[in-house]
Write a protein that holds these residues in place. Structure first.
Motif, mmCIF file in Angstrom:
data_model
loop_
_atom_site.group_PDB
_atom_site.id
_atom_site.type_symbol
_atom_site.label_atom_id
_atom_site.label_comp_id
_atom_site.label_asym_id
_atom_site.label_seq_id
_atom_site.Cartn_x
_atom_site.Cartn_y
_atom_site.Cartn_z
ATOM 1 N N HIS A 409 39.686 -24.046 28.816
ATOM 2 C CA HIS A 409 38.485 -23.505 29.446
ATOM 3 C C HIS A 409 38.820 -22.395 30.436
ATOM 4 C CE1 HIS A 409 35.697 -26.300 27.609
ATOM 5 N NE2 HIS A 409 36.528 -27.291 27.880
ATOM 6 N N GLY A 410 39.975 -22.509 31.111
ATOM 7 C CA GLY A 410 40.377 -21.456 32.034
ATOM 8 C C GLY A 410 40.682 -20.153 31.315
ATOM 9 N N MET A 411 41.526 -20.235 30.275
ATOM 10 C CA MET A 411 41.869 -19.033 29.525
ATOM 11 C C MET A 411 40.651 -18.466 28.796
ATOM 12 S SD MET A 411 45.643 -19.929 27.915
ATOM 13 C CE MET A 411 45.846 -18.269 27.246
ATOM 14 N N SER A 412 39.802 -19.350 28.266
ATOM 15 C CA SER A 412 38.606 -18.873 27.556
ATOM 16 C C SER A 412 37.668 -18.119 28.494
ATOM 17 C CB SER A 412 37.866 -20.051 26.911
ATOM 18 O OG SER A 412 38.643 -20.665 25.910
ATOM 19 N N SER A 413 37.506 -18.648 29.703
ATOM 20 C CA SER A 413 36.615 -17.993 30.673
ATOM 21 C C SER A 413 37.143 -16.618 31.059
ATOM 22 C CB SER A 413 36.469 -18.876 31.917
ATOM 23 O OG SER A 413 35.862 -20.103 31.594
ATOM 24 N N ILE A 414 38.453 -16.552 31.311
ATOM 25 C CA ILE A 414 39.042 -15.261 31.695
ATOM 26 C C ILE A 414 38.964 -14.269 30.541
ATOM 27 C CG2 ILE A 414 41.196 -14.111 32.350
ATOM 28 C CD1 ILE A 414 41.961 -16.718 33.822
ATOM 29 N N ARG A 416 36.866 -14.278 28.075
ATOM 30 C CA ARG A 416 35.470 -13.900 27.840
ATOM 31 C C ARG A 416 35.033 -12.834 28.851
ATOM 32 N NH1 ARG A 416 33.659 -18.603 28.109
ATOM 33 N NH2 ARG A 416 33.776 -19.113 25.887
ATOM 34 N N ALA A 417 35.457 -13.011 30.103
ATOM 35 C CA ALA A 417 35.088 -12.052 31.143
ATOM 36 C C ALA A 417 35.754 -10.698 30.925
ATOM 37 C CB ALA A 417 35.465 -12.604 32.517
ATOM 38 N N ARG A 418 37.001 -10.738 30.436
ATOM 39 C CA ARG A 418 37.753 -9.495 30.239
ATOM 40 C C ARG A 418 37.539 -8.906 28.851
ATOM 41 N NH1 ARG A 418 39.816 -6.289 33.654
ATOM 42 N NH2 ARG A 418 41.645 -5.911 32.336
ATOM 43 N N GLY A 419 37.021 -9.732 27.929
ATOM 44 C CA GLY A 419 36.876 -9.250 26.553
ATOM 45 C C GLY A 419 38.213 -9.005 25.901
#
Length: 442
Positions: A409-414, A416-419
């Protein structure tokens, strides 16, 4: 009786299952045939259910009693809509062993009770709010990693038992493997039980079995009970088990729904609550935690009989068997070599079940997020990393589980935010959309 799901209607003539048909949960065959199928369910769950107390040191007859009572409780809470047997969960083996090292058997039972309470609470939330949030929290890459690390974390335990009687252990392993491929039907599905019996026979011939406890045990009586003790330090050991139990129960409900062509989503929360309450009850009296059993799904698929009447019979038979102390004492004589051989196969199977979840759900390991999530978690779990904070001690299973959730979830969130990287969307988190079913850990 209708609220308990006990108002069964007779299927056809009560003797045969018509071609292309099946006996639905609210139907039954004649009572003699229903009793026979219920007994078959007891045989199917027997080997796996007894292995857990043997491997953890809990009284087998106590675990058997609470598995029977838990099954009846499950049928009542789900109003007879979900046919299921609640047997001992393998997911509890590692945390129980670790908790016993810290606080003894009573402390381990406290952890079982706490796990059951959390599972029941999750069931209540699912009952009122649905299960979608669970699928988002635990996509297949996370669920598979947790199941895999729980099994593989036990590898040193299997080795230690194996080395106490290598020949007996090797015969047990070979017997399990041969029975798996030599026999069809119910006997093939009982390969672990048959393999344990073969290893036990060799152990008796080699003088590795002590029957003194059997001779001293009474013929009739209640199994031994033990009260739990509660220690905050074991919380980290048992919380990961809850996530596995959630996945198992949801997978069971979806599997039965698919086989019976019924919408059972509305009772998913009830199933979780029932398993949680059964686990609380077991831990409160000296038994191991419970889970819905895949072995019994196999019996239903083979017989095409999904009647909950058969499970009432199975639960009743389990309770009756637990009232024979000599029977429980005989089970407890299984020596370490046999358990070590069974553990080699069993723990490896649990680990590979995690891999199976990845395969069935086509987890994309070319995605570095998925690769990192699974890779780090497995190393932490297998190496049994330990982190102590004051009185709290977190070992490989707890830390590995935390790693899967935080990393994914941490890597996915980052990302997703950075594309910067593809992230699985909600549609990709639905295994049933691809015609697969979550794997079971019995």
């Amino acid at each position: 009786m209708s609220k308990l799901g006990m108002n069964w209607t007779l299927h056809g003539d009560g003797r045969n299952v018509r071609p292309g048909r099946f006996v639905a949960p609210d139907e039954r065959l004649s009572w003699p045939r229903t009793v026979g199928i219920g007994a078959q369910h007891v045989v199917a769950m027997f080997g796996a259910t007894f292995l857990v107390p043997l491997l953890t040191g809990f009284p087998p007859s106590t675990t058997l009693l609470f598995s029977g009572v838990g099954t009846l409780l499950f049928l009542i809470i789900t109003a007879g809509r979900v046919p299921s047997y609640l047997g001992s969960s393998f997911a509890f083996i590692a945390p129980i062993a670790a908790a016993q090292n810290q606080h003894g058997p009573a402390g381990a039972l406290g952890g079982v009770v706490m796990a059951g309470a959390v599972l029941a609470l999750i069931g209540l939330v699912v009952h009122w709010g649905g299960a979608r949030w669970i699928q988002v929290l635990m996509p297949p890459v996370v669920t598979g990693a947790i199941v895999a690390l729980i099994g593989l974390n036990l590898a040193p335990t299997a080795k230690a038992s194996f080395e106490q009687a290598p020949l007996t252990a090797l015969v047990t392993v070979v017997s399990i493997l041969l029975v798996t491929v030599l026999f069809r039907g119910i006997l093939g599905r009982l390969s672990i039980l048959v393999g344990v019996l073969a290893g036990y026979l060799l152990a008796v011939l080699r003088g590795e079995v002590d029957f003194a406890a059997v001779n001293d045990a009474a013929w009739f009586g209640l199994p031994p009970f033990m009260a739990p003790e509660f220690h905050l330090s074991v919380v980290g050991l048992f919380i990961p088990v809850v996530l596995v139990l959630v996945a198992e129960n949801i997978g069971h409900v979806k599997s039965v729904a698919a086989m019976t062509n019924r919408d059972l989503d509305p009772v998913t929360g009830r199933a979780l609550m029932a398993d949680g309450l059964a686990t609380i009850l077991a831990g409160s009296g000296g038994g191991s935690g419970t889970t819905t059993y895949a072995e019994n799904i196999g019996v239903m698929a083979a017989s095409r009989v999904y009647s909950t009447a058969a499970y009432w019979v199975a639960g009743g038979i389990a309770v009756l068997l637990s009232l024979f102390p000599k029977f429980g004492a005989l089970i407890a004589t299984v020596p370490a070599g046999v358990l070590g051989g069974a553990g080699v196969v069993l723990y490896g199977m649990i680990g590979i079940l995690g891999v199976r979840i990845w395969v069935q759900n086509r987890v994309d390991f070319s995605n570095p997020i998925n690769l990192s999530t699974a890779g780090v978690a497995l190393v932490v779990g297998i190496a049994n990393f330990t982190w102590t904070v004051g009185d709290l001690s977190f070992e490989g299973i707890a830390l590995g589980t935390a790693a899967t959730l935080i990393i994914f979830h941490g890597m996915s969130s980052i990302a997703r935010a950075r594309g910067s990287e593809h992230v699985a969307g909600p549609a990709e988190l639905e295994p049933e959309d691809r015609g697969s079913r979550p794997s079971k850990l019995g």
